[in-house]
Design an enzyme around this catalytic site. Structure first.
Site, short mmCIF file in Angstrom:
data_model
loop_
_atom_site.label_atom_id
_atom_site.label_comp_id
_atom_site.label_asym_id
_atom_site.label_seq_id
_atom_site.Cartn_x
_atom_site.Cartn_y
_atom_site.Cartn_z
N GLU A 170 73.90 87.72 65.41
CA GLU A 170 72.84 87.11 64.77
C GLU A 170 71.53 87.62 65.04
OE1 GLU A 170 74.79 85.68 66.76
OE2 GLU A 170 75.85 84.01 65.30
N HIS A 184 76.81 72.40 68.33
CA HIS A 184 76.77 72.66 66.78
C HIS A 184 75.82 71.51 66.27
CE1 HIS A 184 79.95 75.16 67.61
NE2 HIS A 184 79.92 75.81 66.13
#
Ligand SMILES: Cc1ncc(C[n+]2csc(CCOP(=O)(O)OP(=O)(O)O)c2C)c(N)n1
Lengths: 331, 328
Positions: free
Chosen positions: A65, A134
């Site tokens: 990321e 999540h």
């Protein structure tokens, strides 16, 4: 690919069409992220785009990321128009350095010599039983940071049109797409071809109180307004849309009119966007308020897996109705 | 391959002058820092000058440079004016970043100098990105990314190396291995102290080079940049070097001995280059005097420029937090 009629589409399709348009319109534009190509995007937003635009413009990346984001920043400075996808905002924490220390600072630190015209899209929010890592809503954190623009499309129209506005902006723009909205369906007015990413929007007019909300909580607030209306309480719904910079003008005008305010924010209450909004109202609108400000936020827990527990943690229609009733008809 | 480099009179003197410019500029900074004229962090480049100067010889105006907080040397060698750099240290409007960046964040759009990054490892992803843009928009251009060996411990280092190699991006990674990350010695931080080995792990060509010798660095940089320009992807240089002074101004240097520092000072790139040029009759004592005088004049002019600079109006404080347009 199974395209629906152009005026009726899902939020997911609206996102996809927005990206497709951007790629067609500007050869400098490309998409980069984990699984955006062959897989079609973990929420299927970029499905089909690899076939249409090829691997140079729909770039599958390693799981990294920080470099994905940083490379987006460098590419933007270098003259391209990157759209970086980070699977969910939970993973954006691994890219925080690049977002906070580079994207948000370079324009200012360089005395205005370098702009960073980068767009980062990420999924946010809970409600799909994906458990804590999540399901978090971190857009409020990002809204803390000067130098970036933070958008939260809560409607099909915004999902369709915000990206173009974000790409036209010379600054880094973060777009938070709520996961429960992807399957939402709606009509798109073909007459509307652009949106203003500096303004909040009134989604429902009402005289008795204002509900400030955005993103995944917008449909809940609208549902709550329906229930309230049945009980004779007319709630005005302000969709914040732009979490940074906040559109004080629209917010203050609405709350000034209704004199009561409930803030619905899927972030945790402590140190949240709702806290910022409440503070602004207290600072600037105190004498116009007829009741205390109420907040409906996520309970202060990591989002649990079990459905009933997750429901209890997240702001729900009933919570909004209750908060609103408490303001208008105090027992 | 341009592995063999002819050092003629003018080039030899050029390398020497460039290193001396950095050294004298920083000596002045140190003085100004002690007088509290300039503040903040001050990370000096003493001892490492051969790296920046050697690398820059291989670049032209197409190329981009990503530096670290130890960026005075990179900036001067890249051709930023000493005046704007000094004014930046003063925090003046005439500084190369309008006084908003200071010592650690020197920026210059004209020379594609993308600033000092004060986050260890933070510049590497950025360099990968400018290289992506160049690959598409300006084939042949390279991005040079400087970082210390301390960055090799960070995830961003590894993410960047992998992506650059995977996508064959035009980046030259320059590790300035000065053996210490603040006070952490290389062997305390790295399981494998040969940083060059990391390039192998990413299938990237690279080499280790004597970072105290500007000619060696230049030769290696030319070879690297030539390969990068030809579209072969990234290259990794590990320059073995040493910083003579403290990490920053708040460092008692208890992590290393005076003997060790003295030992490395015997390899001072400037002293050695000077001696070599004189011995080889590539520079006369009179020329040396001339160069020194010119450098001192330049430094004095930079200080005068900074002193004469102005303070940006506080009304401008929030300017450039966001921009109205992308500068062209
Ligand atoms: C991410 C991060 N962690 C820690 C620091 C604090 N810090 C500044 S310089 C430094 C040492 C870095 O050493 P190295 O990369 O070898 O570069 P050098 O200073 O030797 O040039 C540290 C730990 C920082 N700036 N950024």
């Amino acid at each position: 690919m199974n395209e629906q009629a152009p005026d009726r589409m899902t939020y997911r399709e609206a996102c996809r069409q927005a990206i497709r348009d951007a790629l067609i319109r500007d050869p400098r534009c490309f998409v980069m992220g984990e699984d955006v190509g062959l897989y079609g995007g973990c929420y299927a937003v970029t499905k089909g785009l690899l076939e249409e635009f090829g691997p140079e413009r729909i770039r599958d990346t390693p799981l990294a990321e920080s470099v994905i984001t940083g490379a987006g920043i460098g590419a933007a400075i270098g003259g391209l128009r990157p759209v970086v996808e980070i699977m969910t905002c939970n993973f954006s924490l691994l890219a925080l350095d690049q977002i906070v220390n580079n994207a948000a600072t370079i324009a200012h630190m360089s005395g205005g010599q370098f702009a960073v015209p980068l767009v980062i899209r990420m999924a946010t929010g809970g409600g799909r039983q994906l458990a804590a890592q999540h399901s978090h809503s971190l857009e409020g954190w990002y809204a803390h940071i000067p130098g970036i623009t933070v958008l939260a499309p809560g409607t099909i129209e915004d999902a369709r049109l915000m990206l173009a506005a974000a790409l036209a902006d010379p600054n880094p723009v973060l777009i938070f797409e709520h996961v429960v909205l992807y399957n939402a369906e709606g009509e798109l007015d073909p007459a509307i071809t652009s949106v203003d990413i500096r303004k909040a929007r009134i989604r429902r007019e009402g005289r008795d109180l204002t509900i400030l909300t955005y993103g995944g909580s917008l449909p809940k607030a609208l549902a709550a307004a329906g229930e309230l209306a049945a009980a004779g309480i007319e709630a005005e719904i302000v969709d914040l849309r732009v979490l940074r910079p906040l559109d004080n003008e629209t917010i203050y005008a609405s709350v000034g009119r209704t004199r009561r305010c409930v803030i619905v924010d899927e972030g945790w209450r402590s140190g949240s966007l709702s806290a910022e909004l409440a503070a602004r109202l207290a600072e600037d609108l105190f004498f116009e308020l007829d009741a205390p400000i109420r907040r409906v936020c996520t309970r202060e827990v990591p989002i649990p897996y079990a459905a009933h527990m997750e429901d209890a943690a997240l702001p729900q229609v009933a919570d909004i109705v209750e908060a609103a009733r408490g303001l208008v008809r105090p027992e | 391959m341009s592995a063999k480099l002819m050092i003629d009179r003018s080039h030899g003197q050029h390398l020497f002058r460039e290193m001396l410019r950095i050294r004298r500029f920083e000596a002045k900074c140190m003085e100004l820092y002690q007088a509290q004229t300039i503040r903040g962090f001050l990370h000096l480049y003493d001892g490492q000058e051969a790296v920046a100067v050697g690398i820059m010889q291989a670049l032209d105006e197409r190329d981009a440079v990503v530096a670290t907080y130890r960026d005075h040397g990179h900036a001067i060698a890249r051709g930023l004016g000493m005046g704007p750099i000094m004014a930046e240290m003063y925090g003046k409007l005439e500084g190369c970043s309008r006084g908003r960046g200071g010592s650690m964040h020197l920026f210059d759009r004209a020379s594609r100098f993308l600033g000092g990054n004060a986050i260890v490892g933070g510049g590497l992803p950025l360099a990968v990105g400018t290289a992506m843009a160049d690959q598409q928009l300006h084939p042949g251009a390279a991005t040079v990314c400087f970082f210390g060996e301390g960055a090799a411990g960070e995830g961003e280092f590894h993410e960047s190396m992998n992506l650059a190699a995977l996508w064959k991006l035009p980046v030259l990674f320059v590790c300035e291995n000065n053996l210490y990350a603040m006070g952490v010695p290389l062997e305390v931080a790295e399981a494998d102290t040969e940083i060059i080995h990391k390039a192998k792990g990413y299938n990237m060509p690279g080499e280790q080079v004597d970072g105290m010798n500007p000619v060696a660095v230049e030769v290696a940089a030319r070879r690297a940049v030539e390969s990068i320009r030809a579209g072969n992807g990234p290259w990794f240089l590990e320059c073995r070097t040493y910083r003579f002074r403290a990490h920053s101004m708040f460092d008692a240097q208890q992590y290393r001995t005076k003997e060790e520092v003295a030992h490395w000072k015997e390899r001072d790139p400037i002293v050695r280059m000077q001696a070599w040029l004189l011995e080889a009759h590539l520079m006369t004592p009179a020329e040396l005097d001339e160069i020194e005088a010119a450098v001192d004049t330049e430094v004095a002019a930079a200080v005068a420029f900074a002193e004469a600079g102005t303070w940006e109006s506080v009304d401008e404080l929030e300017r450039f937090v966001t921009m109205d347009e992308v500068p062209s």
